[in-house]
Write a protein that holds these residues in place. Structure first.
Motif, short mmCIF file in Angstrom:
data_model
loop_
_atom_site.label_atom_id
_atom_site.label_comp_id
_atom_site.label_asym_id
_atom_site.label_seq_id
_atom_site.Cartn_x
_atom_site.Cartn_y
_atom_site.Cartn_z
N HIS A 32 1.19 -1.45 -0.08
CA HIS A 32 0.00 -0.20 -0.18
C HIS A 32 0.95 1.15 -0.54
O HIS A 32 2.09 1.31 0.59
CB HIS A 32 -1.13 0.48 1.07
N LEU A 38 -2.31 4.53 4.05
CA LEU A 38 -2.16 4.06 5.04
C LEU A 38 -1.92 5.79 6.01
O LEU A 38 -2.07 5.58 7.00
CB LEU A 38 -1.05 3.31 5.51
N MET A 41 -3.51 5.73 9.21
CA MET A 41 -4.02 4.63 10.70
C MET A 41 -3.11 5.20 12.10
O MET A 41 -2.74 5.95 11.48
CB MET A 41 -3.10 3.83 10.12
N GLU A 45 -1.57 0.51 15.29
CA GLU A 45 -2.32 0.09 13.94
C GLU A 45 -1.16 -0.15 12.49
O GLU A 45 -1.85 -0.95 12.10
CB GLU A 45 -3.24 1.03 13.74
N TYR A 49 -0.41 -3.84 11.38
CA TYR A 49 -0.31 -3.95 10.69
C TYR A 49 0.76 -4.55 9.70
O TYR A 49 1.26 -5.68 8.90
CB TYR A 49 -0.90 -3.30 9.40
N ARG A 54 -2.31 -8.00 9.21
CA ARG A 54 -3.29 -8.23 9.48
C ARG A 54 -4.01 -6.47 9.79
O ARG A 54 -2.87 -6.15 10.50
CB ARG A 54 -4.05 -9.36 9.85
N HIS A 55 -5.30 -6.62 9.71
CA HIS A 55 -6.38 -5.32 9.70
C HIS A 55 -7.03 -5.70 11.84
O HIS A 55 -7.00 -6.75 11.88
CB HIS A 55 -7.13 -4.86 9.33
N SER A 57 -9.37 -4.89 15.01
CA SER A 57 -11.00 -3.96 15.33
C SER A 57 -10.41 -2.86 16.04
O SER A 57 -9.75 -3.24 16.41
CB SER A 57 -11.88 -4.63 15.76
#
Length: 268
Positions: A32, A38, A41, A45, A49, A54-55, A57
């Motif tokens: 990305h 990003l 973010m 986070e 990542y 992975r993302h 919650s």
């Protein structure tokens, strides 16, 4: 394939799926564009990542934030903070002092290694349970070879951080995962054998991290800066005081068991 032929395929190039910097143009972070895709973010986070790809919650990210905040102790007597403070006392730089303090945070008994061993135990234990093993049998087999990390604590077995982290997890509805429940079962069994073997912060953090989906390596990387926020205050305060005045030792404080006092012989 080993040796020169193996290395030859990597000469002059970097093969990566993680990212790259193109000076004057852009930076790529796990596929990305860092500055367009990003840029909004939160730092943690982005950090997790980068570790996992992975993302997570918003609730999981709040819990991860809490894990770091609740163990940020600006006490220069603590083993790793002492390194940061001593670095400030001798006028080292923040980068050198804090890096050294983070390096010694990998201690086995009460540092980063204990967190890794705790999550590894919980992940492996749950897998065995899914294949029919009993918690009590798992514990018996584990303590034959080594201690169970994540339970017990030097100085005081009551870990003051745990209630706060558990309270946050309950607020976020993240307190009922299988590894957290398993850690609770293990604690009950261990306490029946030794009242000092309460679950410590490493054990609780590891349980939450396993429920979030971290592997042992991912958790180890996440935990790396867990103590960092408590270190700069120790460094700054020591740097503001007289140089070398932090924790001085007198000769009487040193237990010497070598040769007795003797005269120096000078060369002719």
């Amino acid at each position: 394939m080993n040796g020169p032929q193996f290395l030859k395929q990597y000469v002059g190039q970097l093969k990566t799926r993680m990212g790259a910097c193109f000076p004057g143009q852009r930076a790529v972070f796990r596929g990305h564009d860092l500055h367009t895709d990003l840029r909004h973010m939160d730092w943690i986070e982005l950090y997790v990542y980068g570790i996992t790809g992975r993302h997570f919650s918003p609730e999981q990210l709040r819990l991860l934030h809490g894990m770091w905040v609740y163990t940020s102790y600006p006490d220069a007597r603590i083993w790793n903070n002492r390194v940061a403070a001593l670095a400030g006392s001798v006028r080292s730089t923040p980068a050198l002092g804090l890096s050294a303090a983070l390096a010694v945070s990998e201690a086995v008994i009460y540092g980063g290694q204990s967190y890794v061993r705790a999550i590894d135990f919980l992940i492996q234990a749950r897998r065995r349970i899914q294949h029919g093993a009993k918690v009590l049998d798992i514990i018996k087999n584990e303590i034959k070879d080594r201690r169970i990390y994540g339970f017990g604590r030097p100085l005081n077995s009551q870990d003051e951080r745990n209630p706060w982290l558990m309270s946050l997890a309950k607020e976020l509805n993240l307190d009922g995962g299988p590894h957290v429940r398993l850690a609770g079962e293990v604690e009950v069994i261990l306490l029946s054998k030794n009242k000092k073997l309460r679950m410590n912060y490493a054990g609780l953090m590891a349980a939450f991290a396993a429920d979030i989906g971290f592997s042992a390596r991912e958790f180890q990387t996440f935990v790396f800066p867990a103590f960092l926020a408590g270190m700069p205050p120790c460094f700054i305060e020591a740097a503001e005081r007289a140089e070398g005045a932090l924790f001085p030792l007198t000769c009487a404080d040193v237990l010497y068991e070598g040769r007795a006092k003797r005269d120096w012989i000078t060369s002719p």
